[in-house]
Motif scaffolding. Structure first.
Motif, short mmCIF file in Angstrom:
data_model
loop_
_atom_site.label_atom_id
_atom_site.label_comp_id
_atom_site.label_asym_id
_atom_site.label_seq_id
_atom_site.Cartn_x
_atom_site.Cartn_y
_atom_site.Cartn_z
N ASN A 1 39.61 38.96 39.78
CA ASN A 1 40.35 38.37 40.60
C ASN A 1 41.43 37.65 40.01
O ASN A 1 41.36 36.60 39.02
CB ASN A 1 39.67 37.41 41.60
N MET B 1 39.62 38.16 47.70
CA MET B 1 38.46 37.49 46.89
C MET B 1 37.30 38.01 47.54
O MET B 1 35.98 38.44 46.85
CB MET B 1 38.71 36.28 46.67
N TYR C 1 32.51 38.30 40.04
CA TYR C 1 33.47 38.49 39.52
C TYR C 1 33.13 38.37 37.84
O TYR C 1 32.46 37.38 37.46
CB TYR C 1 34.78 37.65 39.60
N THR D 1 41.20 42.16 42.54
CA THR D 1 41.70 41.83 43.54
C THR D 1 42.64 40.66 43.65
O THR D 1 42.76 39.93 42.43
CB THR D 1 40.58 41.28 44.32
N CYS E 1 38.17 35.62 36.51
CA CYS E 1 39.00 35.25 37.63
C CYS E 1 40.17 34.29 36.74
O CYS E 1 40.21 33.08 36.38
CB CYS E 1 38.27 34.00 38.47
N ARG F 1 35.73 30.74 47.43
CA ARG F 1 36.03 30.81 46.08
C ARG F 1 34.62 30.55 45.22
O ARG F 1 34.43 31.51 44.24
CB ARG F 1 36.80 29.99 45.62
N LEU G 1 43.22 34.65 47.29
CA LEU G 1 42.02 34.38 48.17
C LEU G 1 41.80 35.56 49.29
O LEU G 1 40.81 35.61 49.61
CB LEU G 1 42.37 33.03 48.82
#
Length: 393
Positions: free
Chosen positions: A115, A99, A143, A93, A146, A136, A96
């Motif tokens: 992400n 996400m 995740y 992804t 990131c 977030r 934001l």
């Protein structure tokens, strides 16, 4: 032989596939990553435009979820069903906007989730929005990685959002320095309808709030007023489409700059256009690592940029360009005037910029970095990839 005949699928989840720096580099990575290593699908929360035709790799799947405004729980359900059908090894992804869909991917059985933090929104350029940052943080457990594409964004993600070190990484952008190159001596220069003898200031990017092209247009008007002797030969080119393009055209008209500013919308010949410029400007109020600046530097252009996000990491002040505060048209006009007044300085900064791109921002290194991340996650989280031999050299 490296890879598998039935290569794992990476599903890229993006807000909209349209003209833009993030989108362009996504397409470049898809086109350049070895076909035997990974297959790719691009899932758009909204839709896609003709920009999707830049994907040259065959058999790349493209989907549009046509998300409605707001929470749109139906979009989460639609993505869940799509991922159950596609069975990707990785959901990747971007920013934001995409996400929040990691939980749907987890429920759909996607083994690895990534992400990418490529920039922030115009409404929150410094990343201080509490609701956004809460989202977030809430998504972090879903995740495996990131990453950020600039050191500034990486530090912010660790210090403010709390991304643990083992889940974070820096993946710098890369540029095709063969496609984006200086104009050869015998090569004709595009004139954009301005005619010969003009000095052209340029910018490339989607015309939206975060790029703040309005400040650039105002700075151009101030520059012309400051340097009346050179004003007759100064021109501005802003390449890109977006929701604020009509507003920008109206601003140009209201300032009496019609015929002096070229606003062609989206173009597919950006590399050629850059070879027709004399200097480059990025007026953004928020950025990750701006690919458009790297393209300009690879084209031997000196850069005037705003001191935001990853721009200072790319533009070496006083060496490859100049940095100014965002939303400060007077400072931007003064920086541009230095190049107008001193073409030798402009040429020196342009040459240093290309050398910096060749050393630090190569396209093969960028592709290899993303592939190495995919490989490590597949080895760790996908049983049938345990014995994968890395393709990265």
């Amino acid at each position: 032989m490296c890879g598998q005949p039935d290569a794992p699928l990476v599903a890229h989840l993006i807000y909209r596939l349209d003209f833009g720096g993030l989108e362009n580099l996504l397409v470049e990575r898809i086109n350049r990553m070895p076909a035997h290593a990974y297959r790719h699908a691009v899932v758009c929360l909204l839709d896609h435009t003709d920009f999707a035709k830049r994907i040259s790799k065959p058999d790349v799947q493209l989907y549009a979820l046509h998300k409605q405004s707001g929470l749109s729980l139906a979009t989460h359900a639609a993505l869940f069903k799509l991922l159950r059908r596609l069975r990707p090894a990785i959901l990747h992804t971007y920013n934001l906007a995409a996400m929040e869909y990691a939980p749907a991917a987890l429920l759909a059985g996607v083994p690895a989730r990534i992400n990418g933090m490529h920039g922030r929104e115009a409404t929150d350029p410094e990343g201080r929005n509490r609701k956004h940052n809460l989202l977030r943080r809430l998504m972090l457990p879903f995740y495996d990685c990131c990453y950020a594409n600039s050191g500034a964004m990486l530090s912010w993600s660790r210090d403010v959002i709390g991304v643990p070190e083992h889940k974070s990484a820096l993946l710098a952008n890369g540029i095709d320095a063969e496609r984006f190159r200086p104009r050869a001596d015998a090569e004709a220069r595009p004139d954009f309808g301005f005619g010969p003898g003009c000095r052209v200031i340029g910018s490339v990017g989607r015309v939206q709030d975060v790029k703040d092209h309005a400040t650039l247009v105002e700075a151009f008007a101030l520059l012309r007023a400051r340097a009346p002797q050179q004003a007759a030969n100064l021109r501005l080119a802003i390449v890109g489409d977006g929701p604020l393009l009509p507003n920008l055209r109206e601003q140009v008209r209201s300032l009496g700059l019609e015929g002096l500013v070229w606003l062609p919308g989206a173009r597919s010949d950006v590399a050629e256009i850059l070879r027709g410029l004399d200097m480059y400007v990025i007026s953004s109020i928020a950025e990750g690592t701006p690919g458009s600046v790297l393209e300009a530097m690879a084209s031997n252009l000196p850069v005037v940029g705003t001191r935001v996000g990853g721009v200072p990491e790319v533009v070496a002040e006083g060496v490859t360009g100049q940095l100014v505060s965002p939303r400060d048209p007077q400072a931007m006009a003064e920086a541009l005037a230095r190049y107008v007044d001193d073409p030798i300085l402009a040429a020196a900064h342009g040459a240093a910029g290309r050398a910096r791109v060749l050393t630090h921002y190569s396209m093969p290194a960028m592709v290899a970095g993303y592939q190495a991340l995919y490989d490590s996650l597949c080895q760790r989280k996908t049983p049938f990839r345990k014995s994968i031999e890395s393709c990265v050299e």
